[in-house]
Design a protein around this motif. Structure first.
Motif, mmCIF file in Angstrom:
data_model
loop_
_atom_site.group_PDB
_atom_site.id
_atom_site.type_symbol
_atom_site.label_atom_id
_atom_site.label_comp_id
_atom_site.label_asym_id
_atom_site.label_seq_id
_atom_site.Cartn_x
_atom_site.Cartn_y
_atom_site.Cartn_z
ATOM 1 N N TRP A 1 80.519 21.524 -3.789
ATOM 2 C CA TRP A 1 81.002 22.213 -2.599
ATOM 3 C C TRP A 1 80.296 21.640 -1.380
ATOM 4 O O TRP A 1 79.097 21.358 -1.428
ATOM 5 N N GLN A 2 81.063 21.464 -0.287
ATOM 6 C CA GLN A 2 80.481 20.924 0.956
ATOM 7 C C GLN A 2 80.897 21.848 2.090
ATOM 8 O O GLN A 2 82.045 21.843 2.514
ATOM 9 N N VAL A 3 79.958 22.639 2.574
ATOM 10 C CA VAL A 3 80.296 23.660 3.565
ATOM 11 C C VAL A 3 79.563 23.368 4.871
ATOM 12 O O VAL A 3 78.327 23.277 4.895
ATOM 13 N N THR A 4 80.348 23.219 5.931
ATOM 14 C CA THR A 4 79.762 22.907 7.237
ATOM 15 C C THR A 4 79.561 24.183 8.035
ATOM 16 O O THR A 4 80.469 25.000 8.145
ATOM 17 N N VAL A 5 78.355 24.355 8.544
ATOM 18 C CA VAL A 5 78.023 25.555 9.312
ATOM 19 C C VAL A 5 77.453 25.180 10.681
ATOM 20 O O VAL A 5 76.793 24.155 10.835
ATOM 21 N N LYS A 6 77.750 26.015 11.663
ATOM 22 C CA LYS A 6 77.043 25.962 12.942
ATOM 23 C C LYS A 6 75.929 26.984 12.878
ATOM 24 O O LYS A 6 76.158 28.135 12.508
ATOM 25 N N ILE A 7 74.728 26.568 13.241
ATOM 26 C CA ILE A 7 73.565 27.453 13.204
ATOM 27 C C ILE A 7 73.063 27.643 14.631
ATOM 28 O O ILE A 7 72.878 26.676 15.368
ATOM 29 N N GLY A 8 72.853 28.898 15.026
ATOM 30 C CA GLY A 8 72.325 29.195 16.361
ATOM 31 C C GLY A 8 70.874 29.625 16.281
ATOM 32 O O GLY A 8 70.535 30.463 15.448
ATOM 33 N N PHE A 9 70.017 29.051 17.124
ATOM 34 C CA PHE A 9 68.605 29.476 17.120
ATOM 35 C C PHE A 9 68.094 29.570 18.556
ATOM 36 O O PHE A 9 68.585 28.886 19.457
ATOM 37 N N THR A 10 67.112 30.399 18.761
ATOM 38 C CA THR A 10 66.531 30.597 20.083
ATOM 39 C C THR A 10 65.772 29.341 20.523
ATOM 40 O O THR A 10 64.981 28.793 19.751
ATOM 41 N N VAL A 11 66.021 28.905 21.751
ATOM 42 C CA VAL A 11 65.254 27.807 22.318
ATOM 43 C C VAL A 11 63.947 28.379 22.846
ATOM 44 O O VAL A 11 63.956 29.253 23.722
#
Lengths: 73, 73, 73, 73, 73, 73, 73, 73, 73, 73, 73, 73
Positions: free
Chosen positions: H57-67
């Motif tokens: 399985w190849q799952v692409t995610v966008k990850i948000g993190f605090t700068v």
């Protein structure tokens, strides 16, 4: 509840002033009958043109709110 | 009210006759309980196939209506 | 079979008459060689213009049908 | 009724366990107040990250249900 | 061949168990008649609702496979 | 010219009768001033609701026509 | 036939040379088994990277061809 | 800080086990170098096919993190 | 003018040679009647198939140009 | 006319002040040559960055206006 | 590692020559600092117009590369 | 360099004041570590709701900046 469920509704707010104000008007109206609103997403920005300017901004938002135990969906 | 707010609901109307008729059926049904409907947008056109023809058209529409002062959202 | 599998094919039906008729023509033609068609989804509505009117509607549909045990994919 | 009409609502289910479980939680909650639910479509898969893993899956689904004669839309 | 050509087909697999299982069922069925399958992409996740839970997951995938010299397209 | 160039314009046709008729009205009007129209694509189907039915269909189309040597773009 | 029906298939052509060449390779291969191909639409342009350059272009196209009376779909 | 800023990165996690596990693997790897990850959104689900099943399985995610104040963007 | 306004037009250029050449042909033709063109965006790549190769590339572009004081929109 | 026809044009307005102002500037400019503008839809919000702030907002809008009997399209 | 993780970055390459060349320039530049690049996807094709031709192609690509054990994300 | 290469990053700026201000905050923060920022594109407008108004605007932007010779990608 350990696994909250949220419901989304879609409203169009209007304002002669600005895009932001049209969104605020949609939220203000929704707050009269919907509790526990959490977030919104702008899905469309339109406007009515009065001759040479935007006379009414029309901004459509999706609003997410927590479904409470005594809510009707 | 000077700044009207509209709400959108999404319905799927069906008809054995035509795409247009499926939309009309959705509106006719909604009119039983929703007042002040203003506009619609077609968002999906599907159908059930009966052997060699479309037996049932299924057309999904977004309907916008004015939120009145005494409405529940 | 307890877990059916469906296959989608994409066809463009044409008609000088109407959008609905173009879809029906695509289904009618597919029925000559495809069994167990279940549903369709309209994915594009185009047309050829003959001077001042639409001379030929061209409607592209996705058709879903059950994959049978003796089918070639 | 010969021409049924369906309504779609949009819910976000959550779960610490899995994507599938978050969907099931949304349906389970909706079933408390909505009758005749027929199908769903997953429209968004998100999650809250707790340090180094997904702590809460958040899956948004559209749910379609039959509008009955005595339903409010 | 130095410049391989791939073909895509679109299938919907189903399962009462999970999203992942519905995909596996689609691949398993396709493997009966298609050789040299290389990759898949999930394009839609839907489900049938049985009262208060998802009774059947329906996951549509695009499958890419190498076109061999003796293939019919 | 060996390498024709086409231009697209976007019009919204309206009709109280049907979706197809709204498109035909857009084409008929465009034909008064645009020569060599070749094809159209439907990009949006909307409507005005009059109480319990669609009172006016509003269908937006992209129209492609050949740019002639003496055309202004 | 007065109302032709077209079928779309989706292929990925590859080439070490260029985007255009990858499309031509897909068409050339399809021509071995498909008659009456009419048009194509590019739906995706990808490539394999070999260290510091594109080593293989991978271009996915939809191809439309006339369904003939003796065709299997 | 009163007005936090978040950055999004896009990763593809892989797993032979499941879609969910591929996402968890992406997050686990990112956690080695990224602090303050808050949320993710699944943007693509693909897989490598090994004969008759999904092998990876190849799952692409966008990850948000605090700068944070001492971050390099 | 301190606040320039740009207008977009949409053209389809054609060429038997290549995708790039089809775009150049669209720009060359537009330059006969449009001044101050600034940028373009490719919105669609299609082609006509002649038996076993692309006989004519058809590339649709949006072109942006500065609206001058003496322009008709 | 009983069946009005509308035309859409696409403009990009600019402003150093705000998103709303960029839209107003586009409408003001269009009003010099286009009569009977009715509505707009925001289709893209971009900006030029001057070191550490947005120096110029660039907002693209679609504008719909009534096609009059003596209009050139 | 048995479960590789990939990261995507988005670059715009430019070239006065062609679309393909603009992509190659983006990859060549990225190769100076990024190891293990595997694939790319073209996400946007734009260009700067110099009077009557495209003076600079601007092609935006997503590039996927393996995240190595000693990488910073 | 004759063929500049640009890189895009995606940030979410926040503000209690307005949509525009949230964008400006994202740019201001990015300017601390990124040189040569050229343009932005708004990709999402969301907000946190505090009872009856938007308490925090959250606007996601793509920022493009020139890749310099001594940059790490």
């Amino acid at each position: 509840m350990s696994n909250p469920v949220y419901k989304m509704i879609e409203l169009t707010g209007t304002s002669p002033v600005s895009i932001d104000d049209a969104v605020q008007n949609a939220i203000k109206r929704a707050a009269k009958t919907v509790r526990e609103m959490k977030w919104l997403e702008v899905v469309e920005i339109r406007g009515r043109i009065d001759e040479d300017h935007v006379g009414q901004w029309q901004v459509t938002v999706k609003i997410g709110f927590t479904v409470l135990d005594d809510d009707e969906d």
